[in-house]
Design a protein around this motif. Structure first.
Motif, PDB file in Angstrom:
ATOM      1  N   ARG A  83      11.081  -4.509 -13.604  1.00  0.00           N
ATOM      2  CA  ARG A  83      10.117  -5.528 -14.017  1.00  0.00           C
ATOM      3  C   ARG A  83      10.742  -6.873 -13.675  1.00  0.00           C
ATOM      4  N   VAL A  84      10.021  -7.681 -12.897  1.00  0.00           N
ATOM      5  CA  VAL A  84      10.569  -8.926 -12.382  1.00  0.00           C
ATOM      6  C   VAL A  84       9.689 -10.108 -12.749  1.00  0.00           C
ATOM      7  N   LYS A  85      10.275 -11.269 -12.701  1.00  0.00           N
ATOM      8  CA  LYS A  85       9.521 -12.494 -12.946  1.00  0.00           C
ATOM      9  C   LYS A  85       8.677 -12.826 -11.721  1.00  0.00           C
ATOM     10  N   GLY A  86       7.465 -13.309 -11.970  1.00  0.00           N
ATOM     11  CA  GLY A  86       6.598 -13.746 -10.888  1.00  0.00           C
ATOM     12  C   GLY A  86       5.662 -12.654 -10.393  1.00  0.00           C
ATOM     13  N   VAL A  87       4.649 -13.082  -9.660  1.00  0.00           N
ATOM     14  CA  VAL A  87       3.654 -12.169  -9.106  1.00  0.00           C
ATOM     15  C   VAL A  87       4.080 -11.801  -7.684  1.00  0.00           C
ATOM     16  N   VAL A  88       4.509 -10.561  -7.511  1.00  0.00           N
ATOM     17  CA  VAL A  88       5.009 -10.092  -6.222  1.00  0.00           C
ATOM     18  C   VAL A  88       3.846  -9.851  -5.262  1.00  0.00           C
ATOM     19  N   THR A  89       4.015 -10.269  -4.013  1.00  0.00           N
ATOM     20  CA  THR A  89       2.983 -10.104  -2.987  1.00  0.00           C
ATOM     21  C   THR A  89       3.371  -8.979  -2.021  1.00  0.00           C
ATOM     22  N   PRO A  90       2.392  -8.477  -1.264  1.00  0.00           N
ATOM     23  CA  PRO A  90       2.716  -7.482  -0.233  1.00  0.00           C
ATOM     24  C   PRO A  90       3.725  -8.016   0.783  1.00  0.00           C
ATOM     25  N   GLN A  91       3.691  -9.298   1.038  1.00  0.00           N
ATOM     26  CA  GLN A  91       4.640  -9.902   1.979  1.00  0.00           C
ATOM     27  C   GLN A  91       6.076  -9.784   1.455  1.00  0.00           C
ATOM     28  N   THR A  92       6.234  -9.923   0.142  1.00  0.00           N
ATOM     29  CA  THR A  92       7.563  -9.785  -0.453  1.00  0.00           C
ATOM     30  C   THR A  92       8.063  -8.346  -0.337  1.00  0.00           C
ATOM     31  N   ILE A  93       7.175  -7.381  -0.561  1.00  0.00           N
ATOM     32  CA  ILE A  93       7.541  -5.971  -0.408  1.00  0.00           C
ATOM     33  C   ILE A  93       7.992  -5.703   1.026  1.00  0.00           C
ATOM     34  N   ALA A  94       7.272  -6.274   1.988  1.00  0.00           N
ATOM     35  CA  ALA A  94       7.635  -6.106   3.393  1.00  0.00           C
ATOM     36  C   ALA A  94       9.000  -6.719   3.681  1.00  0.00           C
ATOM     37  N   THR A  95       9.306  -7.831   3.047  1.00  0.00           N
ATOM     38  CA  THR A  95      10.609  -8.476   3.231  1.00  0.00           C
ATOM     39  C   THR A  95      11.732  -7.588   2.723  1.00  0.00           C
ATOM     40  N   LEU A  96      11.509  -6.917   1.597  1.00  0.00           N
ATOM     41  CA  LEU A  96      12.534  -6.043   1.019  1.00  0.00           C
ATOM     42  C   LEU A  96      12.860  -4.871   1.946  1.00  0.00           C
ATOM     43  N   THR A  97      11.844  -4.306   2.600  1.00  0.00           N
ATOM     44  CA  THR A  97      12.090  -3.178   3.500  1.00  0.00           C
ATOM     45  C   THR A  97      12.584  -3.646   4.872  1.00  0.00           C
ATOM     46  N   ALA A 117      15.834  -2.278   1.746  1.00  0.00           N
ATOM     47  CA  ALA A 117      15.408  -1.137   0.941  1.00  0.00           C
ATOM     48  C   ALA A 117      14.883  -0.053   1.874  1.00  0.00           C
ATOM     49  N   ASP A 118      15.165   1.191   1.562  1.00  0.00           N
ATOM     50  CA  ASP A 118      14.607   2.294   2.342  1.00  0.00           C
ATOM     51  C   ASP A 118      13.107   2.411   2.079  1.00  0.00           C
ATOM     52  N   LYS A 119      12.720   2.153   0.840  1.00  0.00           N
ATOM     53  CA  LYS A 119      11.303   2.124   0.470  1.00  0.00           C
ATOM     54  C   LYS A 119      11.127   1.075  -0.622  1.00  0.00           C
ATOM     55  N   ALA A 120       9.955   0.482  -0.659  1.00  0.00           N
ATOM     56  CA  ALA A 120       9.627  -0.451  -1.745  1.00  0.00           C
ATOM     57  C   ALA A 120       8.123  -0.447  -1.918  1.00  0.00           C
ATOM     58  N   ARG A 121       7.676  -0.526  -3.144  1.00  0.00           N
ATOM     59  CA  ARG A 121       6.236  -0.604  -3.380  1.00  0.00           C
ATOM     60  C   ARG A 121       5.965  -1.354  -4.678  1.00  0.00           C
ATOM     61  N   LEU A 122       4.817  -1.980  -4.707  1.00  0.00           N
ATOM     62  CA  LEU A 122       4.372  -2.726  -5.883  1.00  0.00           C
ATOM     63  C   LEU A 122       3.590  -1.787  -6.783  1.00  0.00           C
ATOM     64  N   LEU A 123       4.035  -1.624  -8.023  1.00  0.00           N
ATOM     65  CA  LEU A 123       3.367  -0.736  -8.957  1.00  0.00           C
ATOM     66  C   LEU A 123       2.283  -1.459  -9.743  1.00  0.00           C
ATOM     67  N   GLU A 124       2.587  -2.681 -10.162  1.00  0.00           N
ATOM     68  CA  GLU A 124       1.575  -3.484 -10.869  1.00  0.00           C
ATOM     69  C   GLU A 124       2.031  -4.933 -10.909  1.00  0.00           C
ATOM     70  N   ARG A 125       1.075  -5.812 -11.096  1.00  0.00           N
ATOM     71  CA  ARG A 125       1.408  -7.238 -11.250  1.00  0.00           C
ATOM     72  C   ARG A 125       0.393  -7.865 -12.182  1.00  0.00           C
ATOM     73  N   SER A 126       0.825  -8.911 -12.883  1.00  0.00           N
ATOM     74  CA  SER A 126      -0.035  -9.553 -13.878  1.00  0.00           C
ATOM     75  C   SER A 126       0.040 -11.064 -13.736  1.00  0.00           C
ATOM     76  N   ALA A 127      -1.108 -11.653 -13.418  1.00  0.00           N
ATOM     77  CA  ALA A 127      -1.173 -13.109 -13.343  1.00  0.00           C
ATOM     78  C   ALA A 127      -1.089 -13.713 -14.737  1.00  0.00           C
ATOM     79  N   ALA A 128      -1.540 -12.941 -15.745  1.00  0.00           N
ATOM     80  CA  ALA A 128      -1.544 -13.449 -17.120  1.00  0.00           C
ATOM     81  C   ALA A 128      -0.120 -13.601 -17.654  1.00  0.00           C
ATOM     82  N   THR A 129       0.725 -12.585 -17.414  1.00  0.00           N
ATOM     83  CA  THR A 129       2.094 -12.634 -17.928  1.00  0.00           C
ATOM     84  C   THR A 129       3.088 -13.115 -16.881  1.00  0.00           C
TER      85      THR A 129
END
Length: 272
Positions: free
Chosen positions: A163-177, A189-201
């Protein structure tokens, strides 16, 4: 690497010696050793051997009179390694955050000794999780397996949920891989994926799989892309999954899990 009883990668000389002694009538009958290890009854073990489903030191064995040294020979059934030494123990711990990966902490912080006290064996951890990270940690008294699985050359895959601070984008996931550059070199990263994100929190849940064993690597990667970790859990180590094991609980590995773990520990790095 020294030969270890039932551990990964017993020396070729030891295996050759065990094979020759078996041919000379020494050692124990293979089906008896398999039954003692809990693989199957002696009769079913004989059927497995006759069907060509059993290997000793990588060679298929079909003769029922074959003798083996359970302290040195490596036995597998249907390609899955078998532990022949009943004195070896393998546990899975869901390590709580705030516990250091040490059997005795000189600074007096909570350590792993509280989880190993109920067991007679002298257990230790395979690799480490930093104190703030919770999740899957293996405890064992098999030093050979622990050394192999923790060695960087084997590159055992590990999966984390952060669980990380901020709203992660698909572009960020691509950067990690694609990879980032840290102070101790590039890492991807060998694999990375976004499980959920919340603009509210203003936070996100990210899953990362990688084989690197570098210190605090997941936390540093996520901080590098602008998303510091709030909470980090290791969910998977090689073939082992944390599943429903609750934080602070310990359990023995199942025979299937142990077979999977021993199998990858016996592979050569080049084969991986």
């Amino acid at each position: 690497m020294s030969a270890d009883r039932g551990g990964a990668g017993a020396g070729a000389g030891a295996r050759a010696g065990a094979a020759s002694s078996g041919a000379a009538g020494e050692g124990e009958r293979l089906q008896k050793v398999m039954a003692a290890a809990g693989v199957a009854s002696r009769r079913v073990s004989e059927q497995l051997i006759s069907a060509g489903r059993v290997t000793v030191n990588g060679t298929v064995v079909t003769e029922l009179g074959r003798r083996v040294d359970p302290h040195h020979d490596l036995v597998a059934v249907d390609g899955s390694a078998v532990q022949l030494d009943p004195s070896r123990r393998y546990l899975m711990l869901n390590k709580p955050a705030g516990v250091v990966s040490s059997m005795r902490d000189e600074q007096g912080r909570p350590d792993l000794s509280r989880f190993t006290e109920p067991y007679e064996e002298r257990l230790f951890n395979v690799g480490r999780l930093d104190a703030e990270t919770s999740g899957l940690l293996i405890l064992t008294n098999d030093g050979e397996l622990a050394h192999v699985l923790a060695h960087p050359s084997f590159g055992v895959m590990k999966t984390y949920v952060a669980r990380v601070k901020g709203v992660v984008t698909p572009q960020t996931i691509a950067t990690l891989t694609r990879g980032v550059v840290l102070e101790d070199g590039p890492i991807a990263a060998d694999k990375a994926r976004l499980l959920e994100r919340s603009a509210a929190t203003q936070d996100s849940l990210v899953e990362i799989t990688l084989h690197s064993g570098r210190n605090r690597i997941v936390r540093r990667m996520l901080a590098e892309v602008g998303h510091p970790v709030i909470e980090l859990v290791r969910r998977q180590f090689g073939p082992l999954h944390l599943g429903t094991l609750r934080v602070g609980q310990v359990r023995d590995l199942t025979k299937v899990e142990l077979g999977q773990l021993l199998t990858i520990s016996r592979e050569k790095p080049a084969e991986r």
